[in-house]
Enzyme design. Structure first.
Site, PDB file in Angstrom:
ATOM      1  N   ASN A  75      -5.194   2.736 -13.092  1.00  0.00           N
ATOM      2  CA  ASN A  75      -4.223   1.816 -12.507  1.00  0.00           C
ATOM      3  C   ASN A  75      -2.834   2.448 -12.595  1.00  0.00           C
ATOM      4  OD1 ASN A  75      -3.138  -0.785 -11.592  1.00  0.00           O
ATOM      5  ND2 ASN A  75      -2.428  -1.074 -13.701  1.00  0.00           N
ATOM      6  N   ASN A 132       1.553   3.015  -2.551  1.00  0.00           N
ATOM      7  CA  ASN A 132       0.867   3.964  -3.446  1.00  0.00           C
ATOM      8  C   ASN A 132      -0.364   4.566  -2.774  1.00  0.00           C
ATOM      9  OD1 ASN A 132       2.167   4.215  -6.206  1.00  0.00           O
ATOM     10  ND2 ASN A 132       2.235   2.007  -5.859  1.00  0.00           N
ATOM     11  N   HIS A 182       1.071   1.339 -13.106  1.00  0.00           N
ATOM     12  CA  HIS A 182       1.894   0.194 -13.519  1.00  0.00           C
ATOM     13  C   HIS A 182       3.368   0.612 -13.505  1.00  0.00           C
ATOM     14  CE1 HIS A 182       2.896  -3.552 -15.473  1.00  0.00           C
ATOM     15  NE2 HIS A 182       3.717  -2.860 -16.241  1.00  0.00           N
ATOM     16  N   GLY A 234       0.776  -1.228   0.000  1.00  0.00           N
ATOM     17  CA  GLY A 234       0.000   0.000   0.000  1.00  0.00           C
ATOM     18  C   GLY A 234       0.809   1.280   0.000  1.00  0.00           C
TER      19      GLY A 234
HETATM   20  C1  GRF Z   1       3.466  -1.083  -7.407  1.00  0.00           C
HETATM   21  O1  GRF Z   1       4.694  -1.258  -8.023  1.00  0.00           O
HETATM   22  C2  GRF Z   1       2.388  -0.881  -8.446  1.00  0.00           C
HETATM   23  O2  GRF Z   1       2.801  -0.179  -9.554  1.00  0.00           O
HETATM   24  C3  GRF Z   1       2.098  -2.290  -8.836  1.00  0.00           C
HETATM   25  O3  GRF Z   1       2.186  -3.032  -7.634  1.00  0.00           O
HETATM   26  C4  GRF Z   1       3.015  -2.346  -6.705  1.00  0.00           C
HETATM   27  C5  GRF Z   1       2.199  -2.087  -5.485  1.00  0.00           C
HETATM   28  O4  GRF Z   1       2.890  -1.517  -4.440  1.00  0.00           O
HETATM   29  N1  GRF Z   1       0.883  -2.383  -9.578  1.00  0.00           N
HETATM   30  P1  GRF Z   1       2.144  -0.920  -3.177  1.00  0.00           P
HETATM   31  O5  GRF Z   1       1.187  -1.989  -2.629  1.00  0.00           O
HETATM   32  O6  GRF Z   1       1.406   0.315  -3.592  1.00  0.00           O
HETATM   33  O7  GRF Z   1       3.232  -0.623  -2.184  1.00  0.00           O
END
Ligand code: GRF
Length: 204
Positions: free
Chosen positions: A108, A14, A110, A12
């Protein structure tokens, strides 16, 4: 004010970037209203709770099909009056019925410069391993709309990140997050909140 749901499966970070952006006043037109995790033990849930955001756990294993899962998710999102859905490390592929229903309202993040190193099977460290195997000198992150094509929706924002000669998948993943994902995800969410509220408060 737009109600935002963040869908997560893991750490989490992000989600944290969105919470921090909100705290700094960078998401004036958005409210982080709901966090849905596909895993009960995801650390993202702790981050949400610490920020006072409502949480829910929906595990794919508890549903007979991806359609049933998507129905349960739709019910949650509708109940919480969600306007914008952010997939942030959400490891469940949602069916076409779901992505069509919320078309233009699901995004999303990525961890590569799409169209490189994306699509089915490209998630987590695999993305960065693939970039290192190919030998690219520049990678990065992309925020895009979600359609039924995995990582195939229209691009909203991208940011490049240099690959260092001594990078491992882990060091590259970390730099891509810090320099790109945590920067462009809150920016993209703010842009969409502006876009959706600019028409005199009416959602298009
Ligand atoms: C990130 O690298 C995102 O781009 C990908 O999965 C990862 C998730 O990381 N889709 P977090 O759970 O937000 O730390």
């Amino acid at each position: 004010m737009l109600n935002i749901a963040v869908l997560v499966s893991g750490g989490g970070s992000n989600l944290q970037a969105l919470i921090d952006a909100k705290t700094r006043g960078e998401l004036p037109r958005g409210r982080l209203a709901l966090v849905v995790s596909s895993k009960a033990r995801a650390y993202a849930l702790k981050r949400a709770e610490a920020a006072g955001i409502q949480t829910a756990v929906l595990r794919p294993a508890d549903y007979p099909s991806s359609e049933h899962y998507a129905e349960a998710l739709t019910a949650l999102l509708t109940e919480a009056k969600i306007d914008l859905i952010v997939l942030a490390g959400f490891l469940v592929v949602l069916p076409k019925s779901f992505t069509q229903r919320f078309a233009g309202r699901i995004i999303n993040v990525h961890p590569s410069l799409i169209p490189s190193f994306c699509g089915p099977g490209y998630y987590g460290l695999r993305v960065h391993q693939a970039a290192l195997d190919y030998g690219v000198k520049l990678t990065g992150a992309t925020v895009h709309y979600v359609t039924e094509v995995v990582d195939g929706g229209r691009i909203i924002l991208q940011k490049g990140v240099e690959v260092h000669p001594d990078d491992t998948p882990e060091t590259l993943q970390r730099r891509v997050m810090e320099e790109a994902e945590w920067v462009i995800l809150p920016k993209a969410v703010a842009l969409l909140c502006d876009k959706f509220t600019n028409t005199e408060g009416e959602l298009p």
